[in-house]
Structure formats: C-alpha cells, structure tokens
Design a protein around this motif. Sequence first.
Motif, PDB file in Angstrom:
ATOM      1  N   HIS A   1       0.813  -1.210   0.000  1.00  0.00           N
ATOM      2  CA  HIS A   1       0.000   0.000   0.000  1.00  0.00           C
ATOM      3  C   HIS A   1       0.853   1.270   0.000  1.00  0.00           C
ATOM      4  O   HIS A   1       0.496   2.262  -0.617  1.00  0.00           O
TER       5      HIS A   1
ATOM      6  N   SER B   1      -6.597   9.553  -2.713  1.00  0.00           N
ATOM      7  CA  SER B   1      -6.949   8.316  -3.410  1.00  0.00           C
ATOM      8  C   SER B   1      -7.654   8.634  -4.728  1.00  0.00           C
ATOM      9  O   SER B   1      -8.647   9.364  -4.723  1.00  0.00           O
TER      10      SER B   1
ATOM     11  N   HIS C   1      -7.834   0.224   4.315  1.00  0.00           N
ATOM     12  CA  HIS C   1      -7.894   1.658   4.616  1.00  0.00           C
ATOM     13  C   HIS C   1      -8.010   1.902   6.112  1.00  0.00           C
ATOM     14  O   HIS C   1      -7.283   2.738   6.671  1.00  0.00           O
TER      15      HIS C   1
ATOM     16  N   ALA D   1      -4.454   1.868  -4.821  1.00  0.00           N
ATOM     17  CA  ALA D   1      -5.064   3.119  -5.278  1.00  0.00           C
ATOM     18  C   ALA D   1      -6.057   3.701  -4.279  1.00  0.00           C
ATOM     19  O   ALA D   1      -6.210   4.927  -4.181  1.00  0.00           O
ATOM     20  N   SER D   2      -6.735   2.843  -3.516  1.00  0.00           N
ATOM     21  CA  SER D   2      -7.855   3.311  -2.681  1.00  0.00           C
ATOM     22  C   SER D   2      -7.522   3.410  -1.202  1.00  0.00           C
ATOM     23  O   SER D   2      -8.395   3.765  -0.403  1.00  0.00           O
ATOM     24  N   HIS D   3      -6.263   3.144  -0.803  1.00  0.00           N
ATOM     25  CA  HIS D   3      -6.020   2.971   0.639  1.00  0.00           C
ATOM     26  C   HIS D   3      -6.138   4.254   1.453  1.00  0.00           C
ATOM     27  O   HIS D   3      -6.310   4.192   2.664  1.00  0.00           O
ATOM     28  N   HIS D   4      -6.095   5.429   0.828  1.00  0.00           N
ATOM     29  CA  HIS D   4      -6.337   6.664   1.582  1.00  0.00           C
ATOM     30  C   HIS D   4      -7.824   6.885   1.868  1.00  0.00           C
ATOM     31  O   HIS D   4      -8.174   7.743   2.673  1.00  0.00           O
TER      32      HIS D   4
ATOM     33  N   PRO E   1     -12.520   2.939  -1.866  1.00  0.00           N
ATOM     34  CA  PRO E   1     -12.538   1.486  -1.646  1.00  0.00           C
ATOM     35  C   PRO E   1     -13.838   0.866  -2.163  1.00  0.00           C
ATOM     36  O   PRO E   1     -14.929   1.311  -1.814  1.00  0.00           O
TER      37      PRO E   1
ATOM     38  N   ILE F   1       1.232   6.986  -4.136  1.00  0.00           N
ATOM     39  CA  ILE F   1       0.213   6.083  -4.687  1.00  0.00           C
ATOM     40  C   ILE F   1       0.513   5.792  -6.159  1.00  0.00           C
ATOM     41  O   ILE F   1       0.517   4.636  -6.593  1.00  0.00           O
TER      42      ILE F   1
ATOM     43  N   HIS G   1      -6.059  -2.085  -6.936  1.00  0.00           N
ATOM     44  CA  HIS G   1      -7.148  -1.316  -6.322  1.00  0.00           C
ATOM     45  C   HIS G   1      -6.847  -1.026  -4.854  1.00  0.00           C
ATOM     46  O   HIS G   1      -7.151   0.072  -4.360  1.00  0.00           O
TER      47      HIS G   1
ATOM     48  N   TYR H   1     -11.226  10.866  -1.746  1.00  0.00           N
ATOM     49  CA  TYR H   1     -10.602  11.637  -2.819  1.00  0.00           C
ATOM     50  C   TYR H   1      -9.730  12.767  -2.271  1.00  0.00           C
ATOM     51  O   TYR H   1      -8.631  13.013  -2.755  1.00  0.00           O
TER      52      TYR H   1
END
Length: 353
Positions: A207, A288, A301, A278-281, A292, A236, A275, A284
């Motif tokens: 991550h 990210s 996350h 990309a989505s771990h924060h 998620p 990221i 994914h 937006y």
Amino acid sequence: MESDLPDLITITQLRQIAGPTPQPYRIQVQVDNRNEKLTSGGSPFFEIKLADGGDSLLWRLFDSNPIFDEARSLTRGSFVEITAQWVDTGKYGIEPRHPRLRPLTEEEKGTLLGGDPDLLARQRIDYADIERFVAAIRDPRLRGVSSLFLEKHGERFRRTAAARENHHARRGGLVEHVAQMMRSALAIASTYPTLNQDLLVAGVLFHDCGKLWENSYPESSFAMPYHLHGEMLGHITLGLELMNKLWRDLLERPEATAWATLEPANEHVRLHLLHLIASHHGEYQYGSPVLPKTPEALVLHHVDNIDAKMEMFRRGYENSRELAPGIFERFRPWPVNVVAPLSSVPPASPATE
C-alpha cells in the motif's frame, strides 16, 4: 576526564526525562537542517533540526547565545555532540542551556548511523514477521510478487519512513507500520472469514511501497531528502507503477506458466491488488484516485488509519507537555488535547475469586 562527562542519551530518551529543571546530558545527532530567520524585532536566530536514528528535535538558537557564531558551522548533514543543561521550556519545547558543541569522530558517526539498538531490535523482529506473513500467502501469484518486492527492494524498505512527519517518521518506520498493519489485518481476517487473507496481506505490504521513492533515507544520513519522483507523482502513483513492473517481471519467470489456468485469473488478481494501493487513503480529498470498492480495500484503509493514529497517540503521550494530570497538549496534526487512557482492571487472583 571522560568519566566526568554527562550521560550520553538519545533524543527519545531526552524527551522522556526533560523537565522544567535543567539536567546535564549529551546527545549525538546529525543536523537535518539549519535555517536563519528573524524575530519580530528583527534579530537573527537559527532553527536547527537535529536527528538521530529514532527521533528529531527542533532547536531555536538566538543571537544572544554565546555559541551563535559557532553554530554557523552546523551545516545540513554534519554530525555533532551537544553537551548542555537540557530543559523543557514549555513555549519553545526542549532546549539546551550553556551548550557545548563537538564534531563527531568517524567512529562515532558510524555508531550513530547504526541506530538505536533497542529500536533496531524491534525493527528486525518486525521485518522477520513481514517475511513470515509473506511466506504464508497461499496464492502463488501474490506470494511471488510480495517475495520479489522484498528480494529487490528489501534494503531500501528497511530505511524508509512511513511519513515525513505525522507517524513512524524515522528510518525503518515503514517496516514497523507494515508489520503492525499485517498483524491487525490477520486478526480481522480471522473474524471475517470471507475476506481474502492473501490479498489483504499483499495489499498491506504494497500500500505504501511508493514511499520508497518519497520517504527513503540515504544509507549515511538521518536527513530525509526530497525526491523528484515523490514530489511530482506521489507514493500512490509510484506504488501502482512499481506493482505493475514487479508483476510483469513475475510472469516472465518459468513457474508462471503453471498459473495460466488458475482461478481467479492472473489479471483479476493484479487488478484487485492495484485497487488496494489506489484506494487505501479512503477518500478523494486525501489523495486516493478511487474509493474502496471491495471488503479488502475497506479493511486495508481502516487498518492503515488505525495504526497511524495509534502511533500518534504513542508519540503524544511520550513527547507532549502535560497540561494537567492526564491531559496532554495537542500536537500536530492531532486536532485536540489528548487524554491518558483508562487503565485496565488487573485480572483477579485465584484467592480473590
């Protein structure tokens, strides 16, 4: 005589024992930065950031100090011992009274760069746990790409911070962060058996892998440089690029031919792992590019956020000024004063039962 010198301690130890009464100690540090500024009255002063293997300290040195001119020699990257009466002033934090400066010998530099022995021992345990968790991954694709990352980038991983300031902001901090996240993720996976445990462990490992080019330390310094790739792309984006490169390298290995018929398919596994990076924060506004969209992404996350916040609490209790019994002064970026946690009731003895 050397025996007459004050005790040599680390910055972390200094934070733990410094109080309103001056106490004599020595610290051996590297100058991370020295900036010359002006007071509201126009007088010059230095802001000097000092660092060792486990912590950093900001020293404000005013022109009224007898060593003000001598401190001009404290350039970024220089190694020095400071002997002083150390006091926690409250307003300006911990500062040295009547300081004496001495450059470190080459032998002393080597010892300092080796790091705090207790911290290094904990990080060795953390790294061994990461290797053990990776080896236990059952999916050969996820185990393979995780092992390849450790094989190619393990040395750089060991000297990377999890952040520049907010949490685990020290050499090896990312190893500490990832190891604890893996432990937490596995504990959650044992409670929710529908989670893909292999994907979750690999997602934790990768991550923040882009931080190896955003928050890494040189081998011979505690001063974290700024990296052009990190500034222009962010961790990221860098993590996604690294993951894709490792995946391509993995599929070129002879053992990869046996994976062509595996289900889920190779490409599906790769997309799910991307994914998670990309989505771990989680949002937006926190960087990210996507939110998620799978249970594993959501768990990753929150595990990431929990471990970062727990480290902030630890640092706050350790370093913040106590405003009143059990109430500690807020610290950046925490938005409020923190309160000492409630102690657990000790287990009852057999006799009491």
